[in-house]
Motif scaffolding. Structure first.
Motif, mmCIF file in Angstrom:
data_model
loop_
_atom_site.group_PDB
_atom_site.id
_atom_site.type_symbol
_atom_site.label_atom_id
_atom_site.label_comp_id
_atom_site.label_asym_id
_atom_site.label_seq_id
_atom_site.Cartn_x
_atom_site.Cartn_y
_atom_site.Cartn_z
ATOM 1 N N MET A 86 28.460 -47.895 17.520
ATOM 2 C CA MET A 86 29.297 -48.723 16.660
ATOM 3 C C MET A 86 30.734 -48.584 17.125
ATOM 4 O O MET A 86 31.157 -47.511 17.531
ATOM 5 N N GLU A 98 32.360 -55.214 14.105
ATOM 6 C CA GLU A 98 31.552 -56.426 14.236
ATOM 7 C C GLU A 98 30.091 -56.013 14.383
ATOM 8 O O GLU A 98 29.757 -55.198 15.240
ATOM 9 N N PHE A 99 29.233 -56.595 13.550
ATOM 10 C CA PHE A 99 27.817 -56.278 13.564
ATOM 11 C C PHE A 99 27.005 -57.564 13.561
ATOM 12 O O PHE A 99 27.555 -58.649 13.368
ATOM 13 N N GLU A 100 25.688 -57.452 13.748
ATOM 14 C CA GLU A 100 24.830 -58.629 13.795
ATOM 15 C C GLU A 100 25.010 -59.498 12.556
ATOM 16 O O GLU A 100 25.052 -60.714 12.648
#
Length: 127
Positions: free
Chosen positions: A2, A14-16
C-alpha cells in the motif's frame, strides 16, 4: 504493498475501490482510529456472516455498534472496543449466536492482530 501520499492535511491512498483520504482532522478524511475500529467491526461482522451461513442459520439483517475506549492519559490509544451486534430475524437460539460469535472472534484476522494490545468484547441482541 500500500502507498499513501502526503497531502496538505493528511495522506491519500489509491485502491481498487477508490481513493482513501486519511487525516487526524475529520474535515479532510477518515481519522486513523475510525479506520482501526471499522476494520475490527467489519471483519468481525464479515466472519460472523460466514459462520452463520455455514451453520445454515438464517437472518434478515445485522448491524454492529462499536463502543471505543481510548487512553487519554497516554497517546490517546485505543484500549478497548466493544462490539454490539443487532441480529434481526434470526432462526438461531441465543446459545447458537454466542457460539458463532466466539468462532468469528477466533477467525477474524484483524481481531487476532490487535488482541494483545486492544481488548475486543462482543454482545448481541436478537430482534
Amino acid at each position: 504493498m500500500m502507498e499513501f501520499k502526503m497531502k496538505e492535511n493528511g495522506f491519500q491512498g489509491e485502491f481498487e475501490f477508490g481513493t482513501l483520504d486519511v487525516s487526524g482532522n475529520e474535515e479532510f478524511g477518515f481519522r486513523p482510529f475510525q479506520l482501526l475500529v471499522s476494520s475490527v467491526a467489519v471483519c468481525s461482522g464479515g466472519v460472523l456472516r460466514k459462520v452463520l451461513e455455514k451453520k445454515r442459520i438464517t437472518y434478515d439483517d445485522i448491524t454492529i455498534q462499536a463502543d471505543v475506549t481510548r487512553n487519554e492519559a497516554g497517546a490517546n490509544e485505543v484500549t478497548d472496543i466493544h462490539l454490539h451486534f443487532n441480529i434481526v430475524g434470526s432462526s438461531a437460539s441465543d446459545q447458537q449466536i454466542e457460539k458463532s460469535l466466539e468462532i468469528a472472534k477466533r477467525n477474524c484476522p484483524i481481531v487476532q492482530s490487535v488482541k494483545d494490545s486492544i481488548q475486543v468484547t462482543e454482545s448481541f441482541k436478537q430482534m
